[in-house]
Design a protein around this motif. Structure first.
Motif, PDB file in Angstrom:
ATOM      1  N   SER A   1       0.609  -1.038  -0.003  1.00 26.45           N
ATOM      2  CA  SER A   1       0.066   0.202   0.227  1.00 26.45           C
ATOM      3  C   SER A   1       1.159   1.033   0.201  1.00 26.45           C
ATOM      4  O   SER A   1       0.673   2.648  -0.006  1.00 26.45           O
ATOM      5  CB  SER A   1      -0.910  -0.214   1.146  1.00 26.45           C
ATOM      6  N   GLY A   2       1.612   1.558   0.323  1.00 24.12           N
ATOM      7  CA  GLY A   2       2.682   2.398  -0.224  1.00 24.12           C
ATOM      8  C   GLY A   2       2.592   3.132  -1.695  1.00 24.12           C
ATOM      9  O   GLY A   2       2.741   2.301  -2.430  1.00 24.12           O
ATOM     10  N   SER A   3       3.576   4.289  -1.074  1.00 22.42           N
ATOM     11  CA  SER A   3       4.032   4.848  -1.948  1.00 22.42           C
ATOM     12  C   SER A   3       5.555   4.585  -2.731  1.00 22.42           C
ATOM     13  O   SER A   3       5.234   5.262  -4.186  1.00 22.42           O
ATOM     14  CB  SER A   3       3.446   6.577  -2.153  1.00 22.42           C
ATOM     15  N   ALA A   4       6.229   4.004  -2.363  1.00 26.51           N
ATOM     16  CA  ALA A   4       7.548   3.933  -2.531  1.00 26.51           C
ATOM     17  C   ALA A   4       7.268   3.025  -4.091  1.00 26.51           C
ATOM     18  O   ALA A   4       7.046   2.345  -4.428  1.00 26.51           O
ATOM     19  CB  ALA A   4       8.492   3.092  -1.766  1.00 26.51           C
ATOM     20  N   ALA A   5       8.327   3.833  -4.731  1.00 24.26           N
ATOM     21  CA  ALA A   5       8.638   2.910  -6.448  1.00 24.26           C
ATOM     22  C   ALA A   5       9.972   2.075  -6.413  1.00 24.26           C
ATOM     23  O   ALA A   5      10.342   2.184  -5.665  1.00 24.26           O
ATOM     24  CB  ALA A   5       9.057   4.220  -7.717  1.00 24.26           C
ATOM     25  N   TYR A   6       9.934   1.306  -6.799  1.00 26.29           N
ATOM     26  CA  TYR A   6       9.922  -0.010  -6.420  1.00 26.29           C
ATOM     27  C   TYR A   6      12.223  -0.137  -7.024  1.00 26.29           C
ATOM     28  O   TYR A   6      11.891   0.344  -8.980  1.00 26.29           O
ATOM     29  CB  TYR A   6       9.860  -1.311  -7.484  1.00 26.29           C
ATOM     30  N   GLU A   7      12.984  -0.577  -7.057  1.00 27.50           N
ATOM     31  CA  GLU A   7      13.909  -0.129  -7.714  1.00 27.50           C
ATOM     32  C   GLU A   7      14.574  -1.564  -7.664  1.00 27.50           C
ATOM     33  O   GLU A   7      15.058  -2.416  -6.725  1.00 27.50           O
ATOM     34  CB  GLU A   7      15.045   0.715  -6.351  1.00 27.50           C
ATOM     35  N   PRO A   8      15.057  -2.014  -8.878  1.00 30.47           N
ATOM     36  CA  PRO A   8      14.991  -3.294  -9.240  1.00 30.47           C
ATOM     37  C   PRO A   8      16.506  -3.492  -8.680  1.00 30.47           C
ATOM     38  O   PRO A   8      16.994  -2.518  -8.498  1.00 30.47           O
ATOM     39  CB  PRO A   8      15.179  -3.073 -10.629  1.00 30.47           C
ATOM     40  N   VAL A   9      17.139  -4.828  -8.129  1.00 29.94           N
ATOM     41  CA  VAL A   9      18.409  -5.272  -7.762  1.00 29.94           C
ATOM     42  C   VAL A   9      18.888  -6.409  -8.714  1.00 29.94           C
ATOM     43  O   VAL A   9      18.470  -7.312  -9.052  1.00 29.94           O
ATOM     44  CB  VAL A   9      17.702  -5.888  -6.389  1.00 29.94           C
ATOM     45  N   ALA A  10      20.540  -6.211  -9.309  1.00 31.47           N
ATOM     46  CA  ALA A  10      21.012  -7.119  -9.910  1.00 31.47           C
ATOM     47  C   ALA A  10      20.858  -8.197  -9.181  1.00 31.47           C
ATOM     48  O   ALA A  10      21.160  -8.253  -7.444  1.00 31.47           O
ATOM     49  CB  ALA A  10      22.138  -6.751 -10.410  1.00 31.47           C
ATOM     50  N   ALA A  11      20.694  -9.582  -9.590  1.00 28.66           N
ATOM     51  CA  ALA A  11      20.333 -11.166  -9.277  1.00 28.66           C
ATOM     52  C   ALA A  11      21.648 -11.397  -9.735  1.00 28.66           C
ATOM     53  O   ALA A  11      21.355 -11.997 -11.141  1.00 28.66           O
ATOM     54  CB  ALA A  11      19.203 -10.921  -8.757  1.00 28.66           C
ATOM     55  N   GLN A  12      22.528 -12.448  -9.395  1.00 27.41           N
ATOM     56  CA  GLN A  12      23.083 -13.512  -9.625  1.00 27.41           C
ATOM     57  C   GLN A  12      22.918 -14.984  -9.407  1.00 27.41           C
ATOM     58  O   GLN A  12      21.889 -14.352  -8.947  1.00 27.41           O
ATOM     59  CB  GLN A  12      24.521 -12.946  -9.249  1.00 27.41           C
ATOM     60  N   PRO A  13      23.660 -15.864 -10.347  1.00 30.93           N
ATOM     61  CA  PRO A  13      22.896 -17.433 -10.411  1.00 30.93           C
ATOM     62  C   PRO A  13      23.158 -17.614  -9.057  1.00 30.93           C
ATOM     63  O   PRO A  13      22.389 -18.262  -8.822  1.00 30.93           O
ATOM     64  CB  PRO A  13      23.082 -17.829 -12.071  1.00 30.93           C
ATOM     65  N   ASP A  14      24.400 -17.350  -8.065  1.00 29.24           N
ATOM     66  CA  ASP A  14      24.287 -18.390  -7.220  1.00 29.24           C
ATOM     67  C   ASP A  14      24.051 -17.306  -6.152  1.00 29.24           C
ATOM     68  O   ASP A  14      24.043 -18.201  -4.922  1.00 29.24           O
ATOM     69  CB  ASP A  14      25.942 -18.104  -7.233  1.00 29.24           C
ATOM     70  N   ASP A  15      23.453 -16.495  -6.071  1.00 30.55           N
ATOM     71  CA  ASP A  15      22.757 -15.575  -4.411  1.00 30.55           C
ATOM     72  C   ASP A  15      22.056 -16.514  -4.365  1.00 30.55           C
ATOM     73  O   ASP A  15      20.868 -17.533  -5.478  1.00 30.55           O
ATOM     74  CB  ASP A  15      22.029 -14.778  -5.535  1.00 30.55           C
ATOM     75  N   LEU A  16      21.312 -16.611  -3.734  1.00 35.04           N
ATOM     76  CA  LEU A  16      20.539 -17.438  -2.696  1.00 35.04           C
ATOM     77  C   LEU A  16      18.776 -17.365  -2.898  1.00 35.04           C
ATOM     78  O   LEU A  16      18.578 -16.023  -3.001  1.00 35.04           O
ATOM     79  CB  LEU A  16      19.841 -17.670  -1.011  1.00 35.04           C
ATOM     80  N   ALA A  17      18.512 -18.331  -3.653  1.00 31.22           N
ATOM     81  CA  ALA A  17      17.010 -17.532  -3.874  1.00 31.22           C
ATOM     82  C   ALA A  17      15.802 -17.903  -2.520  1.00 31.22           C
ATOM     83  O   ALA A  17      14.552 -17.701  -2.563  1.00 31.22           O
ATOM     84  CB  ALA A  17      16.140 -18.622  -5.100  1.00 31.22           C
ATOM     85  N   LEU A  18      15.894 -18.471  -1.632  1.00 29.54           N
ATOM     86  CA  LEU A  18      15.049 -19.626  -0.955  1.00 29.54           C
ATOM     87  C   LEU A  18      16.071 -20.143   0.588  1.00 29.54           C
ATOM     88  O   LEU A  18      17.464 -20.672   0.360  1.00 29.54           O
ATOM     89  CB  LEU A  18      13.708 -19.727  -0.741  1.00 29.54           C
ATOM     90  N   LEU A  19      16.088 -19.578   1.758  1.00 26.52           N
ATOM     91  CA  LEU A  19      16.101 -20.870   2.812  1.00 26.52           C
ATOM     92  C   LEU A  19      14.818 -21.229   3.002  1.00 26.52           C
ATOM     93  O   LEU A  19      14.039 -21.650   3.648  1.00 26.52           O
ATOM     94  CB  LEU A  19      16.664 -20.073   4.032  1.00 26.52           C
TER      95      LEU A  19
END
Length: 946
Positions: free
Chosen positions: A274-292
């Motif tokens: 519900s906030g008014s902030a705009a989304y700032e894309p974050v660069a993700a890499q293949p070896d970054d964690l997708a979940l725990l």
């Protein structure tokens, strides 16, 4: 007592078809509660009296599972469907009575066309994506309005989520998290039910650069204190400062903060969006964690599996490719989204392949198992999945009247995994639902684990369940597998072969690889394997075995397929016999008088005896002592049939005694601890002298067996080494190939005789005269040596060119008559054969060109078949069996295992056929013969080889 008699009388009335108008609804409701209380506490002389204003939890002591049982009984009694939101939120019998009045009659369900339009559209796959963010973006850009998930049941009933809607909502959640200052790779707890908010929050966390940590939500908010006692360890381990919950839990935010400690921000998906902030894309890499992914039951020492985007995509692609998933499939799932099978197998798998997904809340299935089957019918689903207990529940819990008109014929694969798979369950399910269009070959037992993202072994699609019957006593005492049709056997269900690109092995306690048909620890490696456990270096070290990862499971390989036998930590060692509790629990649970799925078998240590006592805890509602004694006898008979001896103690427990995890798995260690503290029943620890003696003897024989295996391997290498020098002299000095062949063959026969490795030669037809082409499968370093022993005359080995790069190897190959040929040059093969065939020489090819440590017939190179077709020579297939078990690639430990060489009938090329079709025909027929006799699965197809 009068109240109980009234309850028993009331509960035996005929079903009531209109609870809203029936004056007896209140009495029936209170009577069912009283009956449940008596079943839970049969020895309680003064049970609480249920009243309309009694609190179900505080006053009556009914936990979540018991309330589910109560609702199921009420639905069965009144032939209705209680609104789930009202039923689960009910705090008193009065609330339940209102839910009864608002219930709808049970009715038939027709076929829905909701997802049909989406399924007709052909979709390409995001094969270039390297993160799950790119996968979602791919689908949202190319078909934004395609239905991704349809929710059925629960508070989200009827809601549909498109790819555009999921991406848009996830970006709004991500913007909200960024405005709250989320840090890179920061774990964020997701404690949401099966609802669109879970999907949006999960991807919102990923888009914001965080790491989602799925947690199962409490069934009812007022159970938070007990719930958090089990979950606090996970939040402490991952260090989550933010926790996303639903509005019902958010209302208890003060209590939650006091219980969690480290959680600083309690958030909701709606609040973040519900906030008014705009989304700032974050660069993700293949070896970054997708979940725990936290394994179920982890409380004191939680283990969070670190799954990267690379792991995730590798597993999704290999699983879907193996079973041929595409956008025309539809998946129906009631599996919890906090569990890897529901999260990855159902949701994220459907996301990648564009297959529509129907999600049902787990509580809906537990309350009405038929809802799962009717959803398959309604949406003409082709895929679904469940643990073994769910199939068992459908067999025994659903009445025939609830299945009238059901059609399951659309289902092509029904996955069964996440817990031990039992042959009896699969057989019962297939038999019960065959009349409703279910095909037995749709049953699909699989094996996987969170540490490999999800899937590790799959059987061939469409084959159905494959069961081995193993000689009981030999297996329990030594772990050796011998197939048997005798009455006293143990059935094991195949979980298939290891998925392409991954490797599997069976290892002994000393980390030596075992041959086929030997029980050991299941270990694996591959692109889906996780790096370890989050902030738990001790558990990570224990998980790794050099280059291999240990599953903690026991099993064996037979003909390249994995058969699980139990968990290492659950193994009961009783007088030297290795007993697996799962089979005992399943058999005892099938007995009349025992609560199905409420049996625990475990070993209680007896230090003075050096062994364990076998304890079986079975919940029952029987109260009469004569009936209970008869039940004990039936249990003993069942246990003796599986274990060879009766249990040391049988505890007949009241309902609710056997402890389980949040996902329904037995907590055997907790049951054992409760038993040893005297909380599960009376017990004694008198060790039997016979058990002590046999236990010591067998323990000693096991240790001797390990030393013997090492000694045998050393002797085999010594024998081969002593005869290597004479063989080299013979090859170098003797004038003819035939003479060299005779000497080397005689030396190899001496090695075989000295080691005692049996070799069985079988010929299905008379071998043709020279010249001809022999073609054999390739599984081990010793294949060529075995063929020299088995072939009745010298042949010319067509060896891969790489072997001739070393001068000594080149000299030996040429002196032994071998011809170096590039594996990828069929024309050269043809020229060599045509030139040499004029001199009447035989040739032998390994068309796979190489071999791997993982069992399986690899793709063929077509040089041998092209040569046979071009030269018009007969082609003889030779199946080698057992060589991989004797000496596997990458393992220099020689095992004592039987060898077989099977000669097939000669294949005669058709001189009138075109060259290329005839080449393919010869390759295809050869492959069929080798697969039928080599004892290994198919790992490729002849058409794909160069």
């Amino acid at each position: 007592m009068p109240r109980l008699q009234a309850a028993l009388s009331m509960s035996s009335l005929e079903p009531i078809t209109d609870p809203g108008r029936s004056p007896s609804s209140k009495q029936v409701l209170l009577a069912e509660i009283a009956l449940l209380l008596h079943e839970l506490h049969p020895d309680d002389r003064y049970p609480p009296e249920p009243r309309l204003d009694s609190r179900l939890d505080r006053d009556l002591g009914l936990d979540s599972l018991t309330r589910l049982e109560l609702m199921a009984r009420l639905e069965q009694r009144f032939r209705i469907e209680i609104p789930e939101s009202a039923g689960f939120a009910a705090a008193t019998p009065s609330d339940l009575l209102k839910a009864l009045h608002g219930a709808r009659p049970r009715g038939t369900i027709g076929v829905s066309s909701v997802l049909e339009l989406a399924r007709r559209e052909h979709l390409e796959l995001p094969v270039a994506a390297v993160t799950m963010i790119e996968v979602l973006a791919w689908h949202a850009e190319r078909h934004p309005e395609r239905v991704h998930v349809h929710f059925s049941g629960g508070t989200a009933d009827g809601i549909e989520l498109t790819y555009r809607a999921l991406q848009g909502a996830a970006r709004r959640v991500a913007a909200g998290l960024q405005s709250h200052g989320i840090g890179p790779a920061e774990p964020v707890g997701v404690m949401l039910p099966t609802h669109p908010d879970f999907l949006c929050a999960f991807f919102g966390i990923v888009l914001a650069g965080g790491v989602p940590v799925p947690l199962y939500p409490p069934l009812r908010p007022n159970e938070l204190t007990e719930y958090w006692h089990r979950q606090a360890g996970i939040l402490r381990n991952c260090g989550a400062r933010r926790l996303v919950v639903d509005d019902a839990l958010y209302a208890h935010r003060r209590l939650i903060r006091s219980l969690t400690g480290g959680v600083e921000h309690l958030l909701t998906a709606s609040g973040l969006s519900s906030g008014s902030a705009a989304y700032e894309p974050v660069a993700a890499q293949p070896d970054d964690l997708a979940l725990l992914q936290y394994t179920s039951g982890s409380t004191a020492d939680p283990k969070g599996v670190m799954v990267s985007h690379r792991n995730m995509l590798a597993n999704l692609r290999v699983m879907g490719g193996f079973i041929g998933v595409d956008a025309s499939d539809a998946f129906v799932s009631w599996l919890p989204l906090y569990h890897d099978m529901g999260l990855i197998g159902a949701w994220l798998g459907c996301l990648y392949y564009g297959a529509p997904l129907v999600l049902i809340p787990p509580q809906s299935f537990l309350l009405r198992p038929e809802r799962w089957l009717w959803a398959i019918h309604q949406h003409r689903a082709t895929l679904s999945a469940a643990p073994n207990f769910a199939y068992e529940l459908c067999v025994h819990r659903i009445g025939d009247e609830a299945l009238e008109g059901l059609d399951l014929s659309s289902l092509r694969l029904a996955f069964c995994g996440a817990e031990p798979v039992f042959a009896q369950t699969l057989e019962r399910f297939a038999t019960r639902f065959a009349r409703h269009g279910f095909r037995a070959d749709a049953l699909y037992p699989v094996y996987g684990l969170a540490e490999n993202t999800l899937g590790l072994t799959f059987p061939p699609p469409g084959r159905g369940a494959h069961v081995l019957h193993v000689e009981r006593d030999r297996f329990l005492s030594s772990g050796h597998v011998r197939l048997s049709e005798a009455p006293m056997t143990l059935p094991f269900v195949s979980c298939g072969t290891v998925l392409p690109g991954h490797e599997l092995r069976i290892a002994d306690p000393d980390e030596h690889e075992l041959p086929d048909d030997r029980q050991g620890r299941v270990q694996f490696r591959g692109p889906s394997a996780c790096a370890g456990y989050y902030r738990n270096p001790d558990a990570t070290r224990a998980f790794k075995r050099g280059a291999w990862l240990d599953t903690g499971d026991l099993g064996f390989l037979h003909e390249g397929e994995l058969y699980l036998t139990g968990r290492v930590k659950d193994l009961i060692i009783r007088a030297g016999r290795h007993l697996h509790p799962q089979g005992i629990e399943q058999a005892v649970g099938d007995l009349p008088g025992v609560r199905r799925g409420r049996v625990a078998a475990f070993g209680a240590a007896v230090p003075s005896a050096g062994t364990e006592r076998l304890i079986v805890v079975a919940e029952t509602r029987l109260h009469d002592e004569s009936e209970r004694q008869a039940l004990r006898l039936r249990i003993q008979e069942s246990v003796a049939g599986l274990a060879g001896e009766p249990a040391d103690e049988i505890v007949l427990a009241t309902p609710g005694t056997v402890l389980k995890t949040s996902s329904g798995k037995l907590r055997r260690a907790a049951c054992r601890a409760a038993y040893e503290r005297g909380r599960l029943g009376s017990h004694t620890f008198w060790p039997m002298l016979a058990v002590l003696g046999r236990g010591a003897l067998v323990a000693g024989s096991v240790r001797a067996g390990r030393l013997g295996a090492l000694a045998f391997s050393g002797f085999a290498w010594l024998a081969l080494g002593l005869l290597t020098l004479p063989a080299l002299f013979a090859v170098a000095l003797l004038p003819t190939v035939a003479a060299r062949w005779r000497v080397v063959r005689g030396l190899l026969a001496a090695v075989q005789h000295a080691t005692g490795i049996p070799l069985v030669l079988t010929a299905t037809a008379t071998l043709p005269p020279s010249p001809c082409i022999f073609v054999a499968n390739h599984a081990s370093y010793i294949d060529a040596l075995v063929l020299v022993l088995a072939l009745p005359r010298p042949v010319t080995f067509v060896a891969k060119e790489e072997l001739a790069r070393w001068p000594l190897a080149r000299m030996l190959l040429l002196r032994f008559g071998a011809v170096p040929v590039a594996r990828f040059d069929p024309a050269r093969c043809t020229a060599v054969v045509e030139e040499a065939s004029r001199s009447g020489r035989d040739f032998l090819f390994f068309p796979e060109g190489t071999f791997k440590r993982t069992p399986g017939l690899l793709r063929f190179h077509l040089g041998a078949f092209a040569a046979a077709s071009k030269a018009g020579l007969p082609l003889v297939p030779i199946a080698l069996r057992g060589t991989r078990s004797v000496l596997r690639a990458g393992d220099w430990l020689v095992h004592h295992a039987p060898l077989s060489v099977i000669f097939g009938a000669a294949l005669l090329p058709n001189p009138d056929a075109e060259h290329w079709p005839e080449t393919l025909r010869l390759a295809g027929v050869t492959r069929e013969f080798l697969l039928a006799h080599c004892g290994e699965p198919d790992s490729g197809s002849p058409e794909l080889g160069p």
